[in-house]
Scaffold this active site. Structure first.
Site, PDB file in Angstrom:
ATOM      1  N   GLU A 154       0.812  -1.220   0.000  1.00  0.00           N
ATOM      2  CA  GLU A 154       0.000   0.000   0.000  1.00  0.00           C
ATOM      3  C   GLU A 154       0.846   1.272   0.000  1.00  0.00           C
ATOM      4  O   GLU A 154       0.331   2.368  -0.235  1.00  0.00           O
ATOM      5  CB  GLU A 154      -0.936   0.012   1.213  1.00  0.00           C
TER       6      GLU A 154
ATOM      7  N   GLU B 214       8.364 -22.012   7.079  1.00  0.00           N
ATOM      8  CA  GLU B 214       8.613 -21.220   8.285  1.00  0.00           C
ATOM      9  C   GLU B 214       9.598 -21.894   9.242  1.00  0.00           C
ATOM     10  O   GLU B 214      10.168 -21.245  10.117  1.00  0.00           O
ATOM     11  CB  GLU B 214       7.307 -20.925   9.019  1.00  0.00           C
TER      12      GLU B 214
END
Length: 304
Positions: free
Chosen positions: A84, A115
């Site tokens: 954004e 992960e």
């Protein structure tokens, strides 16, 4: 390796022991009650967030970057904040960047085992060519994710400023951070589902860091996003409204100046307020380090 069962984020919330028996309304009200505690938990770590913002502002001024590193939901929240920044603040996609364990595809579908790979975290940081100008924020609700640990450890060895964001006290990744942020949101209403309050705290904090850093590097005038990338009708209308609001110019005149600048709001405002042409306005903005208010004052001083 720290036992997951000992982590606060893995604890059982006493308020929801009968979650499966509660009515829909009661579940929703309970979730809403619990969510209201997140902002209060974030307030407790504002000193650490402030230190982080100071480092990010310094990085931006010296050609550095803000990089988010995470896995699963934590990494996805980083992606949401990073993507954004270009439309909101007119920045390069490389200025604020997020790296997700397992690559871009992991945004939509979990990549099993990513992960847990500490080496992969280190490699992803190495691939980014991290250096001493950069700030790296490793995000992991548990505070013990190997991928994030490897990323922070490698970033530290490159001289970067390292920040950890977790939801447990004395978390493992805190020991790899120059600035550890441990926001204690407590057990989730659905045990272990850190996509809930923990992830909400991450979004709040990353929004605070990126937005405040942009304000302090001239991307905002008053409370307006004057570096917005006016790439569609809605944003062009917003750009026009900003220029009209700040300059008290009518819409037709504001639109005319914006078209001359290619819908560069900051440039249009300085042109109008300082009563200068486009080239002079650009020079003033550069001299003012991107700050609109300072650019207008410089113009006034030159006239005086």
């Amino acid at each position: 390796m720290e036992k997951l069962s000992l982590l606060t984020t893995e604890g059982s919330n006493p308020k929801t022991m009968r979650l499966d028996e509660m009515s829909i309304g009661d579940i929703l009200r309970t979730m809403n009650d619990e969510d209201q505690t997140v902002a209060l938990a974030v307030r407790q770590v504002i000193p650490e967030i402030e230190k982080t913002v100071e480092k990010v502002v310094e990085a931006f001024k010296n050609g550095g970057r803000l990089l988010y590193i995470g896995a699963g939901t934590s990494g996805r929240v980083g992606v949401m904040d990073a993507v954004e920044c270009p439309p909101t603040f007119g920045t390069s996609p490389d200025l604020v960047k997020a790296v997700l364990a397992g690559g871009e595809g992991a945004m939509y579908q979990a990549v099993e085992g990513a992960e847990d790979d500490e080496t992969l975290g280190a490699k992803d940081v190495e691939d980014l060519q991290v250096n001493s100008k950069d700030v790296i924020i490793g995000i992991a609700a548990s505070g013990r994710t190997p991928y994030v640990k490897g990323a922070l450890n490698h970033a530290k060895s490159c001289g970067a400023t390292t920040v950890s964001l977790s939801n447990n006290e004395n978390s493992l990744i805190s020991s790899y951070a120059d600035i550890p942020i441990e926001v204690i949101t407590g057990p989730e209403i659905l045990t272990g589902s850190t996509r809930l309050r923990a992830a909400t705290s991450h979004k709040l904090i990353l929004n605070m860091i990126s937005t405040t850093a942009m304000v302090k590097t001239g991307k905002v005038y008053q409370n307006l996003m004057v570096d917005v990338n006016a790439s569609n009708f809605k944003l062009r209308e917003r750009a026009k409204k900003m220029v009209c609001t700040i300059t008290e110019m009518d819409e037709d005149r504001a639109e005319s100046v914006l078209e001359e600048t290619g819908y560069n709001v900051k440039l249009a405002i300085v042109m109008i307020l300082a009563q200068v042409d486009k080239e002079k306005a650009q020079d003033l903005i550069i001299s003012a380090d991107g700050f609109v208010g300072k650019a207008v004052k410089l113009a006034s001083m030159e006239e005086g």
